[in-house]
Design a protein around this motif. Structure first.
Motif, PDB file in Angstrom:
ATOM      1  N   UNK A   1       0.804  -1.220   0.000  1.00  0.00           N
ATOM      2  CA  UNK A   1       0.000   0.000   0.000  1.00  0.00           C
ATOM      3  C   UNK A   1       0.839   1.273   0.000  1.00  0.00           C
ATOM      4  N   UNK A   2       2.159   1.127  -0.035  1.00  0.00           N
ATOM      5  CA  UNK A   2       3.007   2.300   0.128  1.00  0.00           C
ATOM      6  C   UNK A   2       2.801   3.353  -0.955  1.00  0.00           C
ATOM      7  N   UNK A   3       2.638   2.964  -2.194  1.00  0.00           N
ATOM      8  CA  UNK A   3       2.482   3.960  -3.265  1.00  0.00           C
ATOM      9  C   UNK A   3       1.189   4.765  -3.092  1.00  0.00           C
ATOM     10  N   UNK A   4       0.120   4.125  -2.650  1.00  0.00           N
ATOM     11  CA  UNK A   4      -1.128   4.854  -2.376  1.00  0.00           C
ATOM     12  C   UNK A   4      -0.912   5.834  -1.227  1.00  0.00           C
ATOM     13  N   UNK A   5      -0.193   5.394  -0.194  1.00  0.00           N
ATOM     14  CA  UNK A   5       0.124   6.286   0.915  1.00  0.00           C
ATOM     15  C   UNK A   5       0.981   7.451   0.441  1.00  0.00           C
ATOM     16  N   UNK A   6       1.991   7.179  -0.350  1.00  0.00           N
ATOM     17  CA  UNK A   6       2.934   8.203  -0.813  1.00  0.00           C
ATOM     18  C   UNK A   6       2.217   9.316  -1.567  1.00  0.00           C
ATOM     19  N   UNK A   7       1.245   8.960  -2.382  1.00  0.00           N
ATOM     20  CA  UNK A   7       0.475   9.960  -3.129  1.00  0.00           C
ATOM     21  C   UNK A   7      -0.257  10.893  -2.166  1.00  0.00           C
TER      22      UNK A   7
ATOM     23  N   UNK B   1       1.010  19.288   6.139  1.00  0.00           N
ATOM     24  CA  UNK B   1       2.050  19.244   7.174  1.00  0.00           C
ATOM     25  C   UNK B   1       2.765  17.892   7.172  1.00  0.00           C
ATOM     26  N   UNK B   2       3.112  17.440   5.975  1.00  0.00           N
ATOM     27  CA  UNK B   2       3.712  16.104   5.827  1.00  0.00           C
ATOM     28  C   UNK B   2       5.047  15.957   6.548  1.00  0.00           C
ATOM     29  N   UNK B   3       5.764  17.043   6.740  1.00  0.00           N
ATOM     30  CA  UNK B   3       7.068  16.933   7.406  1.00  0.00           C
ATOM     31  C   UNK B   3       6.936  16.548   8.869  1.00  0.00           C
ATOM     32  N   UNK B   4       5.728  16.638   9.411  1.00  0.00           N
ATOM     33  CA  UNK B   4       5.487  16.243  10.794  1.00  0.00           C
ATOM     34  C   UNK B   4       5.000  14.800  10.908  1.00  0.00           C
ATOM     35  N   UNK B   5       4.727  14.154   9.778  1.00  0.00           N
ATOM     36  CA  UNK B   5       4.337  12.748   9.771  1.00  0.00           C
ATOM     37  C   UNK B   5       5.631  11.946   9.743  1.00  0.00           C
ATOM     38  N   UNK B   6       5.893  11.226  10.819  1.00  0.00           N
ATOM     39  CA  UNK B   6       7.153  10.507  10.994  1.00  0.00           C
ATOM     40  C   UNK B   6       6.894   9.005  10.899  1.00  0.00           C
ATOM     41  N   UNK B   7       7.709   8.331  10.072  1.00  0.00           N
ATOM     42  CA  UNK B   7       7.565   6.894   9.910  1.00  0.00           C
ATOM     43  C   UNK B   7       8.720   6.129  10.518  1.00  0.00           C
ATOM     44  N   UNK B   8       8.420   4.961  11.039  1.00  0.00           N
ATOM     45  CA  UNK B   8       9.442   4.068  11.587  1.00  0.00           C
ATOM     46  C   UNK B   8       9.298   2.727  10.879  1.00  0.00           C
ATOM     47  N   UNK B   9      10.354   2.301  10.223  1.00  0.00           N
ATOM     48  CA  UNK B   9      10.335   1.035   9.498  1.00  0.00           C
ATOM     49  C   UNK B   9      10.339  -0.147  10.457  1.00  0.00           C
TER      50      UNK B   9
ATOM     51  N   UNK C   1       9.037  -4.635   5.732  1.00  0.00           N
ATOM     52  CA  UNK C   1       8.663  -3.447   4.977  1.00  0.00           C
ATOM     53  C   UNK C   1       7.494  -2.654   5.515  1.00  0.00           C
ATOM     54  N   UNK C   2       6.964  -3.042   6.633  1.00  0.00           N
ATOM     55  CA  UNK C   2       5.843  -2.337   7.266  1.00  0.00           C
ATOM     56  C   UNK C   2       6.383  -1.040   7.876  1.00  0.00           C
ATOM     57  N   UNK C   3       5.603   0.047   7.763  1.00  0.00           N
ATOM     58  CA  UNK C   3       6.013   1.327   8.328  1.00  0.00           C
ATOM     59  C   UNK C   3       4.910   1.836   9.247  1.00  0.00           C
ATOM     60  N   UNK C   4       5.295   2.245  10.447  1.00  0.00           N
ATOM     61  CA  UNK C   4       4.345   2.800  11.408  1.00  0.00           C
ATOM     62  C   UNK C   4       4.568   4.310  11.447  1.00  0.00           C
ATOM     63  N   UNK C   5       3.494   5.058  11.201  1.00  0.00           N
ATOM     64  CA  UNK C   5       3.568   6.513  11.157  1.00  0.00           C
ATOM     65  C   UNK C   5       2.905   7.129  12.384  1.00  0.00           C
TER      66      UNK C   5
END
Length: 63
Positions: free
Chosen positions: A26-32, A39-47, A51-55
């Motif tokens: 689902x990453x490409x759908x999320x990336x769009x 305020x995307x710079x405040x959305x922080x992801x942890x791998x 390949x799962x990412x928690x935001x």
């Protein structure tokens, strides 16, 4: 059914959610949605594993 990532990010920002997970498929759908979020710079992801990412939203960051 695809996740509404713009809505999930808005919920992070408002404090309704603490975090959400994006699976690799689902990453490409999320990336769009991420690139359009104001305020995307405040959305922080942890791998995580496989390949799962928690935001989460960084409420403490200064603008």
């Amino acid at each position: 059914m695809a996740e509404d990532y713009a809505n999930l990010m808005a919920q992070l920002k408002s404090g309704e959610l603490d975090e959400f997970t994006v699976e690799p498929a689902d990453f490409m759908a999320f990336q769009t949605a991420y690139m359009s979020f104001e305020s995307r710079k405040r959305i922080i992801g942890k791998a995580e594993k496989k390949g799962r990412i928690i935001y989460h939203y960084d409420h403490d960051q200064t603008q």
